[in-house]
Motif scaffolding. Structure first.
Motif, PDB file in Angstrom:
ATOM      1  N   LEU A 162       0.813  -1.177  -0.134  1.00 23.10           N
ATOM      2  CA  LEU A 162       0.075  -0.278  -0.115  1.00 23.10           C
ATOM      3  C   LEU A 162       0.959   1.919  -0.176  1.00 23.10           C
ATOM      4  O   LEU A 162       0.886   1.654  -0.226  1.00 23.10           O
ATOM      5  N   ARG A 163       2.004   1.219   0.708  1.00 22.19           N
ATOM      6  CA  ARG A 163       2.954   2.431   1.014  1.00 22.19           C
ATOM      7  C   ARG A 163       3.567   2.953  -0.535  1.00 22.19           C
ATOM      8  O   ARG A 163       3.182   3.973  -0.864  1.00 22.19           O
ATOM      9  N   LEU A 164       3.699   1.654  -0.529  1.00 22.63           N
ATOM     10  CA  LEU A 164       4.528   1.939  -2.504  1.00 22.63           C
ATOM     11  C   LEU A 164       3.363   2.287  -3.306  1.00 22.63           C
ATOM     12  O   LEU A 164       3.828   3.086  -4.093  1.00 22.63           O
ATOM     13  N   LEU A 165       2.340   1.650  -3.428  1.00 23.67           N
ATOM     14  CA  LEU A 165       1.445   1.913  -4.480  1.00 23.67           C
ATOM     15  C   LEU A 165       0.834   4.009  -4.517  1.00 23.67           C
ATOM     16  O   LEU A 165       0.489   4.562  -4.744  1.00 23.67           O
ATOM     17  N   ASP A 166       0.760   3.988  -2.812  1.00 21.37           N
ATOM     18  CA  ASP A 166       1.005   5.638  -2.511  1.00 21.37           C
ATOM     19  C   ASP A 166       1.721   6.231  -2.972  1.00 21.37           C
ATOM     20  O   ASP A 166       1.694   7.585  -3.725  1.00 21.37           O
ATOM     21  N   SER A 167       3.225   6.401  -3.526  1.00 17.87           N
ATOM     22  CA  SER A 167       4.503   6.757  -3.715  1.00 17.87           C
ATOM     23  C   SER A 167       4.250   7.338  -4.984  1.00 17.87           C
ATOM     24  O   SER A 167       4.081   7.907  -5.939  1.00 17.87           O
ATOM     25  N   LEU A 168       3.977   5.822  -5.596  1.00 25.52           N
ATOM     26  CA  LEU A 168       3.791   5.441  -6.989  1.00 25.52           C
ATOM     27  C   LEU A 168       2.752   6.330  -7.962  1.00 25.52           C
ATOM     28  O   LEU A 168       2.904   6.838  -8.921  1.00 25.52           O
ATOM     29  N   GLN A 169       1.606   6.260  -6.823  1.00 26.17           N
ATOM     30  CA  GLN A 169       0.464   7.043  -7.298  1.00 26.17           C
ATOM     31  C   GLN A 169       0.658   9.115  -7.099  1.00 26.17           C
ATOM     32  O   GLN A 169       0.416  10.068  -7.725  1.00 26.17           O
ATOM     33  N   LEU A 170       1.558   9.452  -6.416  1.00 27.77           N
ATOM     34  CA  LEU A 170       1.494  10.793  -5.856  1.00 27.77           C
ATOM     35  C   LEU A 170       2.981  11.515  -6.849  1.00 27.77           C
ATOM     36  O   LEU A 170       2.357  12.197  -7.631  1.00 27.77           O
ATOM     37  N   SER A 171       3.813  10.135  -7.118  1.00 29.23           N
ATOM     38  CA  SER A 171       4.792  10.536  -8.279  1.00 29.23           C
ATOM     39  C   SER A 171       4.319  10.709  -9.681  1.00 29.23           C
ATOM     40  O   SER A 171       4.519  11.572 -10.265  1.00 29.23           O
ATOM     41  N   ALA A 172       3.009  10.250 -10.114  1.00 30.33           N
ATOM     42  CA  ALA A 172       2.450  10.096 -11.065  1.00 30.33           C
ATOM     43  C   ALA A 172       1.819  11.171 -11.013  1.00 30.33           C
ATOM     44  O   ALA A 172       1.915  11.881 -12.385  1.00 30.33           O
ATOM     45  N   ARG A 173       1.515  12.654 -10.182  1.00 26.47           N
ATOM     46  CA  ARG A 173       1.088  13.634  -9.972  1.00 26.47           C
ATOM     47  C   ARG A 173       1.330  14.590  -9.893  1.00 26.47           C
ATOM     48  O   ARG A 173       1.454  14.994 -10.695  1.00 26.47           O
ATOM     49  N   LEU A 174       3.134  14.788  -9.548  1.00 27.08           N
ATOM     50  CA  LEU A 174       3.564  15.674  -8.559  1.00 27.08           C
ATOM     51  C   LEU A 174       5.051  14.997  -9.233  1.00 27.08           C
ATOM     52  O   LEU A 174       4.975  13.447  -9.000  1.00 27.08           O
ATOM     53  N   PRO A 175       6.065  15.690  -9.115  1.00 27.13           N
ATOM     54  CA  PRO A 175       7.249  16.012  -9.803  1.00 27.13           C
ATOM     55  C   PRO A 175       7.833  16.240  -8.446  1.00 27.13           C
ATOM     56  O   PRO A 175       8.970  16.669  -7.649  1.00 27.13           O
ATOM     57  N   ILE A 176       7.695  14.725  -7.368  1.00 24.20           N
ATOM     58  CA  ILE A 176       7.938  14.271  -6.265  1.00 24.20           C
ATOM     59  C   ILE A 176       8.970  12.878  -6.173  1.00 24.20           C
ATOM     60  O   ILE A 176       8.499  11.998  -6.974  1.00 24.20           O
ATOM     61  N   ALA A 177      10.203  12.853  -5.158  1.00 21.92           N
ATOM     62  CA  ALA A 177      10.304  11.255  -5.070  1.00 21.92           C
ATOM     63  C   ALA A 177       9.935  11.251  -3.607  1.00 21.92           C
ATOM     64  O   ALA A 177       9.288  12.307  -2.832  1.00 21.92           O
ATOM     65  N   THR A 178      10.164  10.244  -2.874  1.00 23.37           N
ATOM     66  CA  THR A 178       9.656   9.699  -1.551  1.00 23.37           C
ATOM     67  C   THR A 178      10.533   9.186  -0.882  1.00 23.37           C
ATOM     68  O   THR A 178      11.403   8.507  -1.557  1.00 23.37           O
ATOM     69  N   PRO A 179      10.761   9.796   0.271  1.00 25.57           N
ATOM     70  CA  PRO A 179      12.071   9.362   1.022  1.00 25.57           C
ATOM     71  C   PRO A 179      11.693   8.314   1.688  1.00 25.57           C
ATOM     72  O   PRO A 179      11.558   7.944   1.476  1.00 25.57           O
ATOM     73  N   VAL A 180      13.306   7.091   2.095  1.00 25.28           N
ATOM     74  CA  VAL A 180      13.324   6.668   3.154  1.00 25.28           C
ATOM     75  C   VAL A 180      11.752   6.560   4.000  1.00 25.28           C
ATOM     76  O   VAL A 180      11.795   7.680   4.609  1.00 25.28           O
ATOM     77  N   ASP A 181      11.235   5.086   3.984  1.00 28.29           N
ATOM     78  CA  ASP A 181      10.483   4.789   5.228  1.00 28.29           C
ATOM     79  C   ASP A 181       9.088   5.580   5.183  1.00 28.29           C
ATOM     80  O   ASP A 181       8.155   5.891   6.246  1.00 28.29           O
ATOM     81  N   TRP A 182       8.958   6.567   4.016  1.00 35.55           N
ATOM     82  CA  TRP A 182       7.577   8.127   3.949  1.00 35.55           C
ATOM     83  C   TRP A 182       6.943   7.089   4.011  1.00 35.55           C
ATOM     84  O   TRP A 182       6.277   5.605   3.560  1.00 35.55           O
ATOM     85  N   LYS A 183       5.339   8.193   4.992  1.00 30.50           N
ATOM     86  CA  LYS A 183       3.889   7.171   3.842  1.00 30.50           C
ATOM     87  C   LYS A 183       3.348   8.476   3.819  1.00 30.50           C
ATOM     88  O   LYS A 183       3.869   9.056   4.667  1.00 30.50           O
ATOM     89  N   THR A 184       2.101   7.988   3.895  1.00 30.18           N
ATOM     90  CA  THR A 184       1.977   9.070   3.621  1.00 30.18           C
ATOM     91  C   THR A 184       0.705  10.308   4.432  1.00 30.18           C
ATOM     92  O   THR A 184       0.925  10.110   5.494  1.00 30.18           O
ATOM     93  N   GLY A 185       0.884  11.453   4.061  1.00 27.29           N
ATOM     94  CA  GLY A 185       1.433  12.647   4.970  1.00 27.29           C
ATOM     95  C   GLY A 185       2.557  13.487   5.280  1.00 27.29           C
ATOM     96  O   GLY A 185       2.743  14.273   5.733  1.00 27.29           O
ATOM     97  N   ASP A 186       3.992  12.424   4.829  1.00 28.94           N
ATOM     98  CA  ASP A 186       4.984  12.705   5.258  1.00 28.94           C
ATOM     99  C   ASP A 186       5.658  14.139   4.068  1.00 28.94           C
ATOM    100  O   ASP A 186       5.025  14.038   3.301  1.00 28.94           O
ATOM    101  N   LYS A 187       6.576  14.573   4.362  1.00 28.75           N
ATOM    102  CA  LYS A 187       7.288  15.395   3.541  1.00 28.75           C
ATOM    103  C   LYS A 187       7.701  14.463   2.322  1.00 28.75           C
ATOM    104  O   LYS A 187       8.306  13.722   2.606  1.00 28.75           O
ATOM    105  N   VAL A 188       7.553  15.388   0.971  1.00 27.28           N
ATOM    106  CA  VAL A 188       7.990  14.469   0.117  1.00 27.28           C
ATOM    107  C   VAL A 188       9.191  15.653  -0.349  1.00 27.28           C
ATOM    108  O   VAL A 188       9.445  16.320   0.759  1.00 27.28           O
ATOM    109  N   MET A 189       9.981  14.856  -1.495  1.00 29.62           N
ATOM    110  CA  MET A 189      11.754  15.576  -2.149  1.00 29.62           C
ATOM    111  C   MET A 189      11.373  15.742  -3.071  1.00 29.62           C
ATOM    112  O   MET A 189      10.814  15.635  -3.551  1.00 29.62           O
ATOM    113  N   VAL A 190      11.809  17.052  -3.505  1.00 29.47           N
ATOM    114  CA  VAL A 190      11.691  17.479  -5.088  1.00 29.47           C
ATOM    115  C   VAL A 190      12.929  17.491  -5.493  1.00 29.47           C
ATOM    116  O   VAL A 190      14.652  17.667  -5.228  1.00 29.47           O
ATOM    117  N   PRO A 191      13.378  16.964  -6.550  1.00 29.26           N
ATOM    118  CA  PRO A 191      13.943  16.184  -7.166  1.00 29.26           C
ATOM    119  C   PRO A 191      14.639  16.733  -7.983  1.00 29.26           C
ATOM    120  O   PRO A 191      14.474  17.992  -8.537  1.00 29.26           O
TER     121      PRO A 191
END
Length: 225
Positions: A162-191
Motif C-alpha cells: 500500500l505504501r509503495l502504491l501511494d508513492s507511485l500514485q503521488l509521483s505520477a501526479r507531482l514531480p516528487i520523490a519519496t524518501p526512506v520510510d516515507w508514508k502518506t502525510g510525510d514530507k516529500v523530496m523535490v528531485p
C-alpha cells in the motif's frame, strides 16, 4: 520474459474465479496489482490472501484493482476461498461467491513462466515448479510501475505494498520523490531535475532546503503536499 519498468504489461486472456476476460479490459482506467502465490491450501499464502481481502477497500479507495494468481485450478481456488474467508474472519464482508478480487487459474504455468515468476526451489507433490511471490504494479496506461519478488518462504507485507502504491500514485501526479520510510502525510523530496521556476508552480507553500551538509550543496529539498 523479463518485464522492465515502463514496459507495457501483457494483455493476457485470463481464466479466473471472477470469469474469463482480457486483463486490460478488466483494468479499464484503474491501477492494477497482480500478485502470485505458490499454491492454494498452503499456510503462508492463506495469511497473505486473507490480508489482501481485508485490505481490498483500501486498494479500492486508491482506484486500484487486485488480482491473484497461482498454479492451481479454478475449482481449487473456489474451495480455498472458503478457508481464506474463515481465516480472515471476514465472512460477513464477502461470501464465497463475492470474494473481493479474482484469482487466476494458471494451472498450465503459462503466465508464471512468461512473467518469470517460477521459484526454482519450490515444487508441488508432483515435482512441478511453483510460483514465487511476485507483485506487479500496473498503471492506468497499462505500463509496469514497480515490481517485487519474494521467495515462497517469505510472506509479503501488504502495508508496504500500500505504501509503495501511494508513492507511485503521488509521483505520477507531482514531480516528487519519496524518501526512506516515507508514508502518506510525510514530507516529500523535490528531485534536482525540477527547475527552480517549476518549484513555485507545483509547491506554492514553498520548500525547505537542507544547506548544512558538508558539500554545501542544496540538493535535498523537502516539501509538504
Amino acid at each position: 520474459m523479463t518485464l522492465r519498468l515502463g514496459e507495457q504489461f501483457p494483455n493476457f486472456k485470463l481464466k479466473t474465479t471472477g470469469g474469463d476476460f482480457q486483463l486490460h479490459d478488466w483494468l479499464g482506467d484503474k491501477w492494477g496489482i497482480l500478485f502470485s502465490h505458490p499454491a492454494d491450501y498452503t499456510p503462508v499464502c492463506t495469511t497473505e490472501l486473507s490480508r489482501a481481502a481485508k485490505l481490498a477497500p483500501e486498494f479500492a479507495k486508491r482506484n486500484t484493482k487486485l488480482i491473484g494468481l497461482s498454479c492451481d485450478s479454478i475449482e481449487n481456488h473456489h474451495g480455498w476461498i472458503k478457508d481464506l474467508q474463515a481465516y480472515g474472519s471476514n465472512k460477513s464482508e464477502c461470501t464465497t461467491g463475492d470474494f473481493p478480487f479474482p484469482i487466476i487459474d494458471d494451472s498450465d504455468r503459462k503466465l508464471a513462466t512468461q512473467l518469470g515468476m517460477i521459484d526454482p526451489a519450490e515444487f508441488d507433490n508432483k515435482g512441478l515448479p511453483l510460483t514465487a511471490r511476485a507483485v506487479f504494479f500496473v498503471g492506468p496506461d497499462k505500463k509496469v510501475k514497480a515490481s517485487l519478488l519474494y521467495p515462497a518462504t517469505t510472506g509479503r507485507n501488504f502495508d508496504e505494498i500500500l505504501r509503495l502504491l501511494d508513492s507511485l500514485q503521488l509521483s505520477a501526479r507531482l514531480p516528487i520523490a519519496t524518501p526512506v520510510d516515507w508514508k502518506t502525510g510525510d514530507k516529500v523530496m523535490v528531485p534536482p531535475n525540477v527547475k527552480d521556476e517549476d518549484v513555485a508552480k507545483h509547491f506554492p507553500q514553498g520548500v525547505e532546503i537542507k544547506k548544512d551538509l558538508p558539500s554545501g550543496k542544496g540538493y535535498i529539498r523537502m516539501a509538504q503536499v
